[in-house]
Design a protein around this motif. Structure first.
Motif, PDB file in Angstrom:
ATOM      1  N   VAL A   1       1.802   1.898  -3.431  1.00 31.56           N
ATOM      2  CA  VAL A   1       0.681   2.515  -4.146  1.00 31.56           C
ATOM      3  C   VAL A   1       0.682   4.023  -3.892  1.00 31.56           C
ATOM      4  CG1 VAL A   1      -1.834   2.665  -4.344  1.00 31.56           C
ATOM      5  CG2 VAL A   1      -0.747   0.435  -4.034  1.00 31.56           C
TER       6      VAL A   1
ATOM      7  N   VAL B   1       0.834  -1.202   0.000  1.00 27.82           N
ATOM      8  CA  VAL B   1       0.000   0.000   0.000  1.00 27.82           C
ATOM      9  C   VAL B   1       0.868   1.252   0.000  1.00 27.82           C
ATOM     10  CG1 VAL B   1      -1.703   1.323   1.322  1.00 27.82           C
ATOM     11  CG2 VAL B   1      -1.964  -1.146   1.090  1.00 27.82           C
TER      12      VAL B   1
ATOM     13  N   VAL C   1      -7.428   2.347  -0.935  1.00 24.94           N
ATOM     14  CA  VAL C   1      -6.881   1.364  -1.870  1.00 24.94           C
ATOM     15  C   VAL C   1      -7.785   0.143  -1.800  1.00 24.94           C
ATOM     16  CG1 VAL C   1      -4.909  -0.098  -2.458  1.00 24.94           C
ATOM     17  CG2 VAL C   1      -4.525   2.185  -1.512  1.00 24.94           C
TER      18      VAL C   1
ATOM     19  N   VAL D   1      -7.251  -2.613  -6.886  1.00 21.70           N
ATOM     20  CA  VAL D   1      -6.069  -1.761  -7.050  1.00 21.70           C
ATOM     21  C   VAL D   1      -4.867  -2.412  -6.381  1.00 21.70           C
ATOM     22  CG1 VAL D   1      -5.021   0.448  -6.407  1.00 21.70           C
ATOM     23  CG2 VAL D   1      -7.356   0.392  -7.289  1.00 21.70           C
ATOM     24  N   PHE D   2      -5.087  -2.930  -5.199  1.00 26.47           N
ATOM     25  CA  PHE D   2      -4.010  -3.600  -4.476  1.00 26.47           C
ATOM     26  C   PHE D   2      -3.439  -4.749  -5.297  1.00 26.47           C
ATOM     27  CE2 PHE D   2      -2.440  -6.834  -1.542  1.00 26.47           C
ATOM     28  CZ  PHE D   2      -1.612  -6.097  -0.709  1.00 26.47           C
TER      29      PHE D   2
ATOM     30  N   ARG E   1       1.172   6.929  -6.621  1.00 20.12           N
ATOM     31  CA  ARG E   1       0.074   7.891  -6.751  1.00 20.12           C
ATOM     32  C   ARG E   1       0.579   9.320  -6.541  1.00 20.12           C
ATOM     33  NH1 ARG E   1      -5.121   6.143  -3.371  1.00 20.12           N
ATOM     34  NH2 ARG E   1      -4.957   4.364  -4.804  1.00 20.12           N
TER      35      ARG E   1
END
Length: 225
Positions: A101, A98, A173, A177-178, A105
């Motif tokens: 991510v 995460v 998340v 998406v993960f 992002r």
């Protein structure tokens, strides 16, 4: 600095077993996903260095590019820094996915930002702390994360606040998406046949559910006694 060739010794079965059935004991070894994340960050920094040397990217003075800036470069590799964070926080493996991510992002939302030796450590401790708050039920205070990351509480508080605003507070998340980022990580490190980074948001939910059940059973036992 970790070498990508070292990951050839990690079998997909070992990585899956490590991530799905991880044993959170005091003497637990470092999750393999940390090795993968360190490798990816190091490669990103190498790309940034090549871009700067080629003169195809000029430094920006925008807040988004300087938020994590540190005047003195910490004398610690990315691998060692991530291992330190794990050693003292015991964040579950999905936290690091995460956090990746969030890093991706953030870079997409702030095109002028580039990961480099002067910002990478602060970027990592901030994103891992935010990811821990998102994924895990129980978390350490910012002051503790600050000590682990080598920052004061005020410094980390400001980094977190600036980061949240620059992210427009979009930290959600979902599972799809993960999993897509897990697939991305697999492709990035699939030199020796493909690794299987864990899909542990669901796994984490199951662990939390079991923890709540165990807690409920303990409470019932106390009442019966």
């Amino acid at each position: 600095m970790a070498s990508s060739s070292s990951y050839l010794t990690i079998s997909p079965r070992k990585l899956r077993s490590d991530l799905y059935s991880y044993s959170y004991q005091e003497d637990s070894s470092t999750p393999l996903v940390i090795n993968v994340l360190a490798s990816l960050i190091e490669r990103s920094m190498a790309r940034t260095e090549r871009i700067v040397k080629n003169g195809s990217w000029s430094l920006s003075k925008a807040l988004s590019t300087n938020i994590f800036y540190c005047r003195d470069i910490p004398d610690m590799t990315i691998q060692s820094y991530l291992e330190r964070i794990f050693r003292y926080t015991r964040a579950i493996p999905s936290v690091y996915v995460v956090a990746y991510v969030y890093i991706d992002r953030f870079c997409h939302n702030n095109p002028g930002f580039r990961i480099n030796p002067r910002n990478v450590h602060r970027l990592l401790i901030t994103t891992i702390m935010c990811a821990s708050k998102y994924v895990e039920d129980m978390n350490y205070r910012n002051s503790y994360f600050g000590k682990v990351g080598g920052l004061t509480t005020n410094e980390l508080n400001k980094l977190e606040l600036d980061f949240l605003f620059l992210m427009d507070f979009k930290l959600h998340v979902n599972v799809s998406v993960f999993e897509s980022y897990c697939c991305h990580l697999e492709r990035e490190v699939s030199i020796g046949g493909g690794y299987h980074i864990e899909r542990t948001l669901r796994c984490a939910e199951e662990i939390k559910a079991r923890h709540r059940e165990d807690k409920g059973f303990r409470n019932i036992a106390r009442v019966m006694l």
